[in-house]
Design a protein around this motif. Sequence first.
Motif, PDB file in Angstrom:
ATOM      1  N   GLU A 213       0.799  -1.289   0.009  1.00 62.01           N
ATOM      2  CA  GLU A 213       0.085   0.159   0.102  1.00 62.01           C
ATOM      3  C   GLU A 213       0.900   1.232  -0.131  1.00 62.01           C
ATOM      4  O   GLU A 213       0.838   2.156   0.922  1.00 62.01           O
ATOM      5  N   PRO A 214       1.462   1.486  -0.975  1.00 66.90           N
ATOM      6  CA  PRO A 214       2.559   2.544  -1.064  1.00 66.90           C
ATOM      7  C   PRO A 214       1.644   3.892  -1.007  1.00 66.90           C
ATOM      8  O   PRO A 214       2.178   5.014  -0.623  1.00 66.90           O
ATOM      9  N   MET A 215       0.408   3.961  -1.470  1.00 67.52           N
ATOM     10  CA  MET A 215      -0.301   5.293  -1.466  1.00 67.52           C
ATOM     11  C   MET A 215      -1.255   5.768  -0.208  1.00 67.52           C
ATOM     12  O   MET A 215      -1.899   6.472  -0.018  1.00 67.52           O
ATOM     13  N   THR A 223       0.773  11.517  -4.434  1.00 67.44           N
ATOM     14  CA  THR A 223       0.553  10.078  -5.152  1.00 67.44           C
ATOM     15  C   THR A 223       1.009   9.975  -6.521  1.00 67.44           C
ATOM     16  O   THR A 223       1.580   9.164  -7.293  1.00 67.44           O
ATOM     17  N   GLN A 224       0.897  11.215  -7.336  1.00 69.24           N
ATOM     18  CA  GLN A 224       1.301  11.269  -8.729  1.00 69.24           C
ATOM     19  C   GLN A 224       2.843  11.030  -8.727  1.00 69.24           C
ATOM     20  O   GLN A 224       3.257  10.275  -9.665  1.00 69.24           O
ATOM     21  N   ARG A 251      -5.499   0.554 -11.920  1.00 72.05           N
ATOM     22  CA  ARG A 251      -5.796   0.619 -13.574  1.00 72.05           C
ATOM     23  C   ARG A 251      -4.572   1.359 -14.306  1.00 72.05           C
ATOM     24  O   ARG A 251      -4.095   1.311 -15.367  1.00 72.05           O
ATOM     25  N   HIS A 252      -4.101   2.620 -13.605  1.00 71.60           N
ATOM     26  CA  HIS A 252      -3.426   3.575 -14.365  1.00 71.60           C
ATOM     27  C   HIS A 252      -1.903   2.996 -14.559  1.00 71.60           C
ATOM     28  O   HIS A 252      -1.435   3.347 -15.279  1.00 71.60           O
ATOM     29  N   LEU A 299     -11.098   9.423  -6.999  1.00 74.48           N
ATOM     30  CA  LEU A 299      -9.786  10.051  -6.597  1.00 74.48           C
ATOM     31  C   LEU A 299     -10.211  11.443  -5.743  1.00 74.48           C
ATOM     32  O   LEU A 299      -9.356  12.033  -5.457  1.00 74.48           O
ATOM     33  N   THR A 300     -11.567  11.633  -5.918  1.00 74.30           N
ATOM     34  CA  THR A 300     -11.860  12.996  -5.137  1.00 74.30           C
ATOM     35  C   THR A 300     -11.580  12.962  -3.728  1.00 74.30           C
ATOM     36  O   THR A 300     -11.577  11.984  -3.225  1.00 74.30           O
ATOM     37  N   GLU A 301     -11.668  14.149  -3.324  1.00 73.85           N
ATOM     38  CA  GLU A 301     -11.048  14.204  -1.732  1.00 73.85           C
ATOM     39  C   GLU A 301     -11.960  13.249  -0.892  1.00 73.85           C
ATOM     40  O   GLU A 301     -11.409  12.568  -0.203  1.00 73.85           O
TER      41      GLU A 301
END
Lengths: 333, 465, 403
Positions: A213-215, A223-224, A251-252, A299-301
Motif C-alpha cells: 500500500e504505497p499510496m 501520489t502522482q 488501472r493507471h 480520486l476525489t477528496e
Amino acid sequence: MSETTIGTPSLADPAARRALMAGVTPEPGAAKQDPILKVDKIERRFGGITAVDVEHLEVQRGIITALIGPNGAGKTTFFNLITGFDKPSSAGSGAAWEFDGRSLSKTSASSVAKAGMVRTFQLTKSLNRMTVMDNMMLGAQDQSGENLLKSVFKPLWRGQEKDVEEKAKELLARFKLLEKKDDYAGSLSGGQRKLLEMARALMSDPKMIMLDEPMAGVNPALTQSLLGHIQALRDEGMTVLFVEHDMHVVRHISDWVVVMAEGRVVAEGPADTVMSNQAVIDAYLGAHHDTDLGDDEVLTEGALEQIEAEVRADEAAHEAVDEAKHDQQGDKS
Amino acid sequence: MPVGCLDGRTGLKSRHYVRTVGARAVRKGLVGTMLLGLVLPLLLLVGGSSASAATLCLPKPDETGCISGTVGSRSDPVAGVDVILRDAQGTDIETVTTEADGKFSFTVTEAGDYFVVLDDESLPDGLEQQPPRAAIAGPDGSVKVTANLGSAVSPIVEVRDEDYDAGGDSFTDQIAQSVVNGLRLGLLLALASLGLSLIYGTTGLSNFSHAELVTLGGMVAYGLVNLAGMNLWLGIVATTIVCAAVGYLQDRLLWQPLRRRGLGLTQMMIVTIGLALAAQYAYQYFVGASLQKVVVRDFGTTSFGPVTLTNLSFLAMAVAIVAIGLVGFVLVRTRIGQATRAVSDNPALAAASGIDVDKIIRLVWTAAAGLAGLAGVLYALVISNGIRWDTGMQILLLLFAAVTLGGLGTAFGAFVGSIIIGLVVELAGPLGAPGDLKYAVALAILIVLLLVRPQGILGRAERVG
Amino acid sequence: MDTILDILSAVIREAISPGTAAVAIAVIGLNLHFGYTGLLNFGQSGFMLLGAYGFAISLVHDVPLPLAVLVGLGLAFVFALVLGIPTLQLRGDYLAIVTISAAEIIRFVGRLSNLKDLTGGAQGIQGRTYQPAFVDLSFFGDGAWTLAPFNYTDVADGAGWVRALGGLVFAACIVATVLVGRRLKRAADPTRTAPRTGLDGTLGKVAAVVLVLIGLYALFFAMPVTYGRSGVNGWWVRAVAWTLVALSTLVVYLLVRSPWGRLLRGVREDEDAMRSLGRNVFAVKMQSLVIGGLFGALGGMVYVLASTVQPDALGRQITFFSYTALLLGGAATILGPVLGTVLFFSARILIRESARAYVPDSIMSAQQTEQFSFIVVGVALVLLVIFRPQGILGNKRELRFNV
C-alpha cells in the motif's frame, strides 16, 4: 543500478509489455512466460480463520503487478508470508515458493531481502531517531564495516562508506529528499517517509520490490510522484509487486492485476479487463457497492478520505495480525 | 571458624524452618522431629556452648580442644551409638559410645581437621546417618570438623529414617505438606500478581514497584494492628483500604499525568524502578531494617492427616480465595469487568466505543494496590512471619514469573501462574533443591517456559508480539 | 567551613573511587545494550557478579592474572549466549524479566552454602585472598602520593584565598564547558541552519577538552587527595580502574561510530525494518548483548579489586543504580555513562554527608542519612525520567520521535 537488476529494457515500451502478457490466460494461477516469483499451496490460519489460501501464483519478471482486493482479503498476510515475516500454516505440507529460481520456503525475512526481494510496509517503518542519511545507509548490503571485528578500524570501511553515501545521495536526490538528509526520519511527513522507505529499499539493488500500500495516507499530489517513481523502476527493469486498495491507481500503472478475496486469488488479468470480471465485482460488492470501480471520481477528496479511513481501520487489524506473526516466529524458532 | 559456621547454620536453618516451612517440619514424622530436634539443641549449644561442653570436656588454651555433640536431640537422644573420630589422614583415633543423653565428646591435642562418623552397625534399626552437606562432608559419609586448641566445636551429626529417600510415608507426607504450603503461597502470590497483571493488561506497564505495595500492606498492618492495637480483622480491612487509596493517588498524581504526556512505556518502567527504590529506603527510614511482626499472638495450628498449618494460614487462604473469586466475578460478570477487558484488548477501540479508559485504569490501579496490600498483610501473617522493608522485593520476581508464566496481561493466567510458582517454590526443597535455590528454580522454570511457549500458558498468541 | 570542606573531600574521594570506576564500566556496557540497541537488560549485575567470581576464584586458585581476567570475561560471554538465545527473539519486556531473573539466580547460586568452598557462600570471598596478585603488579612504589602534587598548600602557605581561587577556577571551567558544549550541540543540530559563529566543531571540542583538564586540575589543586601509591586501596588500583574506563569509552566510541553501530541503532528503532533490509537482527542483538556483558564483567572485576566479592553487593540494586546513572548522563551518548556514574555517586555522598553534618541526630540518625540519600536517588530517577529523559548530554530532539 547493477547488472542483475536490468531485465529486458524493451519492457519500458507499453506495447512490448502488452505483447508479453497477451499470451497469458487471464485466470487465477495462470503460468507466465518468465516468472520471477512462483508460489504454491500457501495457507495461513489464525485460530479458526483462514486468512490466506493461495493454490498457485506466478509473478512475471520486469512488469508491475498489482495485488488488489477488498479489506481483509489477506493481501498483507500474503505479503508477510512470501517475504518471510510470517510462516504459513501449511509449511511442511506442500507449501513452497521460489524466487528467481531459488526456493525461499525455509528462508528468514532477512535472507529473503538478501536474495533480492525487498519489501516496504503498510505502516511505514522509518527509523525515526536516525537521520534520513543513516536510514539510507542501512539499505546498502554487504558493508564490511558492519562486521563487528572490522568496525573498530575505520580505514577498513571508509572507502565503502563513501561509495554507499554517494549512492544514497543519488537516490535521495531522485526522490527529492536530498535537502532533508541530515534530518531525523521522524521529522518527515508521512508521505516523505513512504518515499524514504522506497528509496531505502532501492539501496540494496533489489531484483524485485514489493510495496505494501504505497499510496495509503499519502496526499494526492504526492501520489502522482510516487506513481511516477514506481513506473520508472519498472522501466529500469525492476519487477514491482504492490498491494493497493485504490482501483484507479491500479488501472493507471499496473501491467497485470491479481485480485484476492477472502484469502484466495479469485482473478488475474490485465487491468482493463479484470475490472469487469464477475468474481472481482462480487468480491468488492460488500465493500464499495455504491462506487464505480473504474471511475476517476474515486480520486476525489471525499472518496480518498473514506478510503484512507478504511485503510487506517485495516491497519489496526493488520497490526494485530503482525503481532501474532511476531509471536509465531518466536514460537517456531 | 567452625563456631561461626555452626552459628550461621543453626541460625539460618532454624529461621528457615520456622518462617517458610513453618509447621511442616513438625509433621514430617520421625524425620522432622529428628531434624528439628537436632537443630534446637544446636541452637542452645551456641548460646551456652562453654557450659554444656564443660561437663564433658574442658578445652585448655594452647593444650587441648574439644569436639563434642549429641546424636539425636535432647528430648529424643539416641543412646548406644558408636561415634568414631578420624584424623585428617582418615585413620580412626578414638571411638566413644553415646550414653542415654546421646552426648559424645573427644579431646584432641592438635588443632586441625578431623572427621566424625557414626558406626552404622551401632545405630538402632531404621536409623542411618544423614549425609552431611557438601561443605562439611568428609570421606565415607563423615562430617568434617576443624578443631582449635582452647575451644570446643560441635560437628553437625544428623540421623534420619532409613527410608527417607525411599518414598516411604514420611516422604509422601512431606510432599503433601509442601503441596498445601505451595497452594498457600500460590494463593497469596495470586492476590498480588492479579493486580500486576491487570495493570500490565490495561496500560502495558511492567510495574517494578508493585512489590513495594505488597510491603506497604504489611507495614500499614504492622502500624495499625501491632503498634496501634487495632483488631486484626479490622486492621486487614483498613490496610486494604489504605493501600487501595495509595493506588488511586498514584494513578491520579503520577501515572495519569504521565500517560497524558505520552511518556514511553520503557521510561515509565524506569519510573517504577525509581519509585521502588525510594519506597524501599523509605520503609527502612521510617520502620527500620528489622523484621516487624503484625501480630504477636499465637493462633495455634490444625492438622488434616499429614498436613499441618497454622489456623491463620487457613484463614488467609480463605480470604485470598474470596478476594480472587470476587475479582474474577467482577471481571467476567459485570459491566466494569467487561470494560476492563475491553481496555486490555484494545484501548483505542474501547475509548471509541464510549468507555472512559482513564477511569477504568484508575479503577485497576486502585484495585491492584488494594489487592497487593491485602496480599502483603496475609504474607506477613502466615509466610514471612513479619514484615521487613524487602519482604515485597523478595517476591517481586516470583510475581513477574507468575504473571509471565500465565501469559502477560491475562488475569486468569496470573492466577494459574501464581499457583504453579507457589507449588514449584515449596516443592523444590523436598524434591532435592538446596534451600536457598528454591526461588531460583521458579525463575529457571520461567526461562525454560519462555523458550517453549513465549506467550505463557494461557496467553493468546495474538496478544503477544 | 571545615565541615563543608570535609563533605567536599568525601564527595571527591567517592567520585574517583575504584567502585565508581567499576560501575562506570558496567554502565558503558549497559549503554551499548539499552542506549544504542534498545535491549532492556536488567541483569547487568549478573554480568558483574560472574566477572567478579570468575576473576576472584581463579586468582584464589593461583591462576595467573591475565588468565583470571579471561575466565571472568569467558563466564560473562557464556552467560550472554545462554541468556540471549531464548530471549532475544522475544519482546523487550520479556528480556527485562528474564535478565533480572537470571542475575538473581546467579546471586542465589553464589550464596549457596553448598558452594561455600568455591564462592564463600553468603559471606563471599575475602579480598585479601585474591587481591595480592593484582596489588603486587604495582610499579608505583611505596609511600603516599597526593593529587594534585602541586596544590594550594604550596602557594602562600596554603592560605584560604588560594584554595578558594582554585575552587572558583574549577567552577568557571565547568560553566565555560557547559557553554561550549551547548554551542557545539547547537552547531551539530541538523535542523538549525543559523550561521555558525565563532567556534567551529573541532576547535570547540579542543576547547572543551582543555577546559575540562584545567577544571580538573583546579579541583584537585583546591581539594588535594592523598592515598598510598600502591596497596589494596591506593593510587595503583585507581589508575588501573580509570584507565580501563577510558579504554572502554574509546572502544565503545569506535564501535558506535562505525556501520556496526548504525546497525545497533537501526535495531533499536525497528527490528522488522532491519529484517526487510536483509539484516540478521538476532545476530546484531546477540553481539550487542555479549559486548555490553563483557564490559559488565570487566566492571565487576574492577569492583572487587578494592573490596570483596559479596553476592549481595552486586545484586539488583547495582543494576538499578546503573540505569539511574545512565539516564542521568544521557543514554546513547559516548561520555554520558561516565559522567552520569560520577555524578550519581558523588551526589549520593553529598546528600548523605550533608544530612549527616547539618541535620541533628534526633531528626535523622547516621543510619537514616544513608537511607535518606537512597530515597533521594529513587525520587531523582523518577523526576529525571519525567523531566529530562535525555539526561545531561542527550539530545532532546532525538527523544521526541519516540517509537
